[in-house]
Design a protein around this motif. Structure first.
Motif, PDB file in Angstrom:
ATOM      1  N   GLY A 169      13.770 -16.926  41.536  1.00  0.00           N
ATOM      2  CA  GLY A 169      13.221 -17.092  40.195  1.00  0.00           C
ATOM      3  C   GLY A 169      12.861 -15.787  39.521  1.00  0.00           C
ATOM      4  O   GLY A 169      12.902 -15.675  38.295  1.00  0.00           O
ATOM      5  N   ASP A 170      12.508 -14.777  40.318  1.00  0.00           N
ATOM      6  CA  ASP A 170      12.099 -13.474  39.784  1.00  0.00           C
ATOM      7  C   ASP A 170      12.796 -12.407  40.623  1.00  0.00           C
ATOM      8  O   ASP A 170      12.338 -12.055  41.714  1.00  0.00           O
ATOM      9  N   ARG A 171      13.914 -11.907  40.123  1.00  0.00           N
ATOM     10  CA  ARG A 171      14.719 -10.970  40.903  1.00  0.00           C
ATOM     11  C   ARG A 171      13.986  -9.667  41.190  1.00  0.00           C
ATOM     12  O   ARG A 171      14.145  -9.071  42.261  1.00  0.00           O
ATOM     13  N   GLN A 172      13.178  -9.199  40.246  1.00  0.00           N
ATOM     14  CA  GLN A 172      12.445  -7.958  40.463  1.00  0.00           C
ATOM     15  C   GLN A 172      11.417  -8.129  41.585  1.00  0.00           C
ATOM     16  O   GLN A 172      11.277  -7.262  42.459  1.00  0.00           O
ATOM     17  N   ALA A 173      10.701  -9.238  41.558  1.00  0.00           N
ATOM     18  CA  ALA A 173       9.717  -9.500  42.608  1.00  0.00           C
ATOM     19  C   ALA A 173      10.399  -9.660  43.959  1.00  0.00           C
ATOM     20  O   ALA A 173       9.880  -9.203  44.990  1.00  0.00           O
ATOM     21  N   ALA A 174      11.576 -10.305  43.970  1.00  0.00           N
ATOM     22  CA  ALA A 174      12.314 -10.474  45.220  1.00  0.00           C
ATOM     23  C   ALA A 174      12.762  -9.125  45.770  1.00  0.00           C
ATOM     24  O   ALA A 174      12.661  -8.859  46.977  1.00  0.00           O
ATOM     25  N   ALA A 175      13.258  -8.257  44.905  1.00  0.00           N
ATOM     26  CA  ALA A 175      13.695  -6.930  45.337  1.00  0.00           C
ATOM     27  C   ALA A 175      12.528  -6.129  45.903  1.00  0.00           C
ATOM     28  O   ALA A 175      12.658  -5.439  46.923  1.00  0.00           O
ATOM     29  N   SER A 176      11.376  -6.234  45.262  1.00  0.00           N
ATOM     30  CA  SER A 176      10.186  -5.529  45.748  1.00  0.00           C
ATOM     31  C   SER A 176       9.758  -6.068  47.107  1.00  0.00           C
ATOM     32  O   SER A 176       9.369  -5.307  47.998  1.00  0.00           O
ATOM     33  N   ALA A 177       9.846  -7.382  47.272  1.00  0.00           N
ATOM     34  CA  ALA A 177       9.469  -7.998  48.543  1.00  0.00           C
ATOM     35  C   ALA A 177      10.382  -7.524  49.672  1.00  0.00           C
ATOM     36  O   ALA A 177       9.921  -7.238  50.784  1.00  0.00           O
ATOM     37  N   ILE A 178      11.666  -7.435  49.378  1.00  0.00           N
ATOM     38  CA  ILE A 178      12.614  -6.953  50.394  1.00  0.00           C
ATOM     39  C   ILE A 178      12.292  -5.517  50.779  1.00  0.00           C
ATOM     40  O   ILE A 178      12.287  -5.149  51.959  1.00  0.00           O
ATOM     41  N   ALA A 179      11.990  -4.687  49.786  1.00  0.00           N
ATOM     42  CA  ALA A 179      11.648  -3.288  50.049  1.00  0.00           C
ATOM     43  C   ALA A 179      10.392  -3.170  50.906  1.00  0.00           C
ATOM     44  O   ALA A 179      10.231  -2.202  51.668  1.00  0.00           O
ATOM     45  N   GLU A 180       9.516  -4.158  50.816  1.00  0.00           N
ATOM     46  CA  GLU A 180       8.265  -4.152  51.578  1.00  0.00           C
ATOM     47  C   GLU A 180       8.416  -4.810  52.955  1.00  0.00           C
ATOM     48  O   GLU A 180       7.448  -4.919  53.707  1.00  0.00           O
ATOM     49  N   GLY A 181       9.649  -5.259  53.288  1.00  0.00           N
ATOM     50  CA  GLY A 181       9.894  -5.822  54.608  1.00  0.00           C
ATOM     51  C   GLY A 181       9.764  -7.323  54.724  1.00  0.00           C
ATOM     52  O   GLY A 181       9.623  -7.854  55.830  1.00  0.00           O
ATOM     53  N   ASN A 182       9.830  -8.050  53.597  1.00  0.00           N
ATOM     54  CA  ASN A 182       9.740  -9.505  53.616  1.00  0.00           C
ATOM     55  C   ASN A 182      11.038 -10.087  54.178  1.00  0.00           C
ATOM     56  O   ASN A 182      12.076 -10.062  53.526  1.00  0.00           O
ATOM     57  N   VAL A 183      10.987 -10.612  55.400  1.00  0.00           N
ATOM     58  CA  VAL A 183      12.184 -11.096  56.081  1.00  0.00           C
ATOM     59  C   VAL A 183      12.749 -12.337  55.411  1.00  0.00           C
ATOM     60  O   VAL A 183      13.969 -12.509  55.306  1.00  0.00           O
ATOM     61  N   PHE A 184      11.882 -13.213  54.940  1.00  0.00           N
ATOM     62  CA  PHE A 184      12.335 -14.455  54.310  1.00  0.00           C
ATOM     63  C   PHE A 184      13.247 -14.161  53.118  1.00  0.00           C
ATOM     64  O   PHE A 184      14.342 -14.715  53.002  1.00  0.00           O
ATOM     65  N   VAL A 185      12.821 -13.270  52.245  1.00  0.00           N
ATOM     66  CA  VAL A 185      13.611 -12.945  51.054  1.00  0.00           C
ATOM     67  C   VAL A 185      14.835 -12.108  51.428  1.00  0.00           C
ATOM     68  O   VAL A 185      15.916 -12.294  50.871  1.00  0.00           O
ATOM     69  N   ALA A 186      14.674 -11.207  52.390  1.00  0.00           N
ATOM     70  CA  ALA A 186      15.804 -10.374  52.815  1.00  0.00           C
ATOM     71  C   ALA A 186      16.916 -11.214  53.421  1.00  0.00           C
ATOM     72  O   ALA A 186      18.110 -10.988  53.135  1.00  0.00           O
ATOM     73  N   ARG A 187      16.563 -12.187  54.229  1.00  0.00           N
ATOM     74  CA  ARG A 187      17.594 -13.042  54.832  1.00  0.00           C
ATOM     75  C   ARG A 187      18.238 -13.953  53.788  1.00  0.00           C
ATOM     76  O   ARG A 187      19.420 -14.264  53.873  1.00  0.00           O
ATOM     77  N   ASP A 188      17.457 -14.374  52.806  1.00  0.00           N
ATOM     78  CA  ASP A 188      18.039 -15.160  51.719  1.00  0.00           C
ATOM     79  C   ASP A 188      19.086 -14.340  50.973  1.00  0.00           C
ATOM     80  O   ASP A 188      20.184 -14.830  50.685  1.00  0.00           O
ATOM     81  N   ARG A 189      18.766 -13.089  50.680  1.00  0.00           N
ATOM     82  CA  ARG A 189      19.730 -12.235  49.982  1.00  0.00           C
ATOM     83  C   ARG A 189      20.960 -11.995  50.843  1.00  0.00           C
ATOM     84  O   ARG A 189      22.096 -12.032  50.342  1.00  0.00           O
ATOM     85  N   LEU A 190      20.778 -11.744  52.140  1.00  0.00           N
ATOM     86  CA  LEU A 190      21.908 -11.527  53.038  1.00  0.00           C
ATOM     87  C   LEU A 190      22.826 -12.737  53.052  1.00  0.00           C
ATOM     88  O   LEU A 190      24.063 -12.596  53.010  1.00  0.00           O
ATOM     89  N   TYR A 191      22.237 -13.929  53.090  1.00  0.00           N
ATOM     90  CA  TYR A 191      23.040 -15.150  53.082  1.00  0.00           C
ATOM     91  C   TYR A 191      23.838 -15.258  51.789  1.00  0.00           C
ATOM     92  O   TYR A 191      25.048 -15.525  51.801  1.00  0.00           O
ATOM     93  N   ARG A 192      23.177 -15.063  50.679  1.00  0.00           N
ATOM     94  CA  ARG A 192      23.850 -15.203  49.385  1.00  0.00           C
ATOM     95  C   ARG A 192      24.973 -14.178  49.220  1.00  0.00           C
ATOM     96  O   ARG A 192      26.039 -14.510  48.683  1.00  0.00           O
ATOM     97  N   HIS A 193      24.759 -12.955  49.669  1.00  0.00           N
ATOM     98  CA  HIS A 193      25.797 -11.932  49.553  1.00  0.00           C
ATOM     99  C   HIS A 193      27.010 -12.268  50.416  1.00  0.00           C
ATOM    100  O   HIS A 193      28.147 -11.970  50.053  1.00  0.00           O
ATOM    101  N   GLY A 194      26.757 -12.905  51.562  1.00  0.00           N
ATOM    102  CA  GLY A 194      27.856 -13.212  52.464  1.00  0.00           C
ATOM    103  C   GLY A 194      28.557 -14.520  52.186  1.00  0.00           C
ATOM    104  O   GLY A 194      29.788 -14.621  52.325  1.00  0.00           O
TER     105      GLY A 194
END
Length: 290
Positions: A63-88
């Motif tokens: 819902g908020d791409r900027q917040a998601a990107a910040s969360a990934i940069a801070e080590g949020n595994v839940f959001v990082a794995r979601d992005r990895l799934y979507r990219h793949g």
């Protein structure tokens, strides 16, 4: 040596989608009551489908791409794995199986010891609203696990610190009462046994069927998946969650509902197979359960 704990129950399933509006419309066409939108504090949002057996589906959008990107940069595994799934695999799918736990800290320590930890634990709260609009706060602690080669799927333990439930959200027109089975596909099913047995606390039987207290997880070779459900298994993968088997009292009720909504489906014995579609990232199988 890592000890295998008692089997953990199935808690919920994470289903990435490009749009909650699309997911909500699709799930409604399948006869589900869909909860109001829940907004996470790290950029993702969901619209869950809750069942009387305590399990649920979690369609998940960004819902908020900027917040998601910040969360990934801070080590949020839940959001990082979601992005990895979507990219793949794209924005529609089935990314994670979630196990219930009363001690996420212990699960995290076990994953670390086994070399299966996907990263740091995550504790968070979000607002919750029931069908009538009554508000509460839901809080969770998560511990993440993943195999090195199985990048298309991950598992995590979810400790429900506070998880309000509305029975009105569990009364579905299709009569579904819960999740009886989750089916994954793998080009090498035997290679996933250690990941599943350690995270789920189930050693498996007949090779690749893992019994949980409230459901089972089955890993099939793509050819076996296609034979069982009459639909293709999709692209090759070390491990990918692909189908959700739901318990219903009457298959006839489901068949009439799907036909009235012009929803594609196939009847195979006591099961009704609905292939994946936009807003429905996995095959949904309605199984008549006495």
């Amino acid at each position: 040596m890592t000890k295998t704990p008692p089997a953990h129950p199935l808690d919920h399933l994470v289903l990435p989608t490009v749009s909650l509006d699309v997911a909500r419309a699709r799930l409604a066409s399948l006869g589900f009551v869909v909860a109001p939108t829940g907004i996470h504090p790290f950029g993702t949002e969901n619209c869950c489908v809750f069942f009387a057996d305590g399990t649920y589906l979690e369609p998940l959008a960004v819902g908020d791409r900027q917040a998601a990107a910040s969360a990934i940069a801070e080590g949020n595994v839940f959001v990082a794995r979601d992005r990895l799934y979507r990219h793949g695999l794209g924005n529609e799918g089935f990314s994670a199986l979630v196990l219930g736990t009363t001690d996420a800290d212990a699960d995290h320590a076990r994953y670390v010891e086994a070399g299966l930890s996907a990263g740091d634990e995550l504790t968070f709260s979000r607002a919750f609203s029931d069908a009538s609009g009554k508000s509460d706060t839901a809080s969770f602690k998560l511990a993440f696990a993943a195999g090195d080669a199985a990048t298309d799927a991950f598992l995590f333990a979810c400790e429900r610190i506070n998880a309000p439930i509305s029975t009105a959200l569990q009364a579905h027109a299709n009569g579904v009462t819960g999740i009886s089975e989750v089916v994954a596909v793998s080009d090498l099913p035997a290679g996933q046994r250690r990941l599943i047995s350690i995270t789920a606390g189930s050693q498996g039987k007949d090779g690749d069927v893992f019994e949980l207290p409230n459901a089972k997880l089955t890993i099939l070779h793509p050819a076996a998946f296609a034979t069982r459900f009459g639909i293709p298994a999709g692209a090759p993968s070390q491990l990918r969650f692909a189908a959700i088997v739901l318990s219903v009292g009457s298959a006839d009720t489901v068949a009439r509902l799907l036909a009235a909504g012009s929803v594609e489906h196939n009847i195979r014995g006591n099961e009704i197979v609905v292939p994946p579609a936009s807003g429905q990232g996995a095959a949904v199988i309605f199984r008549e359960t006495p």
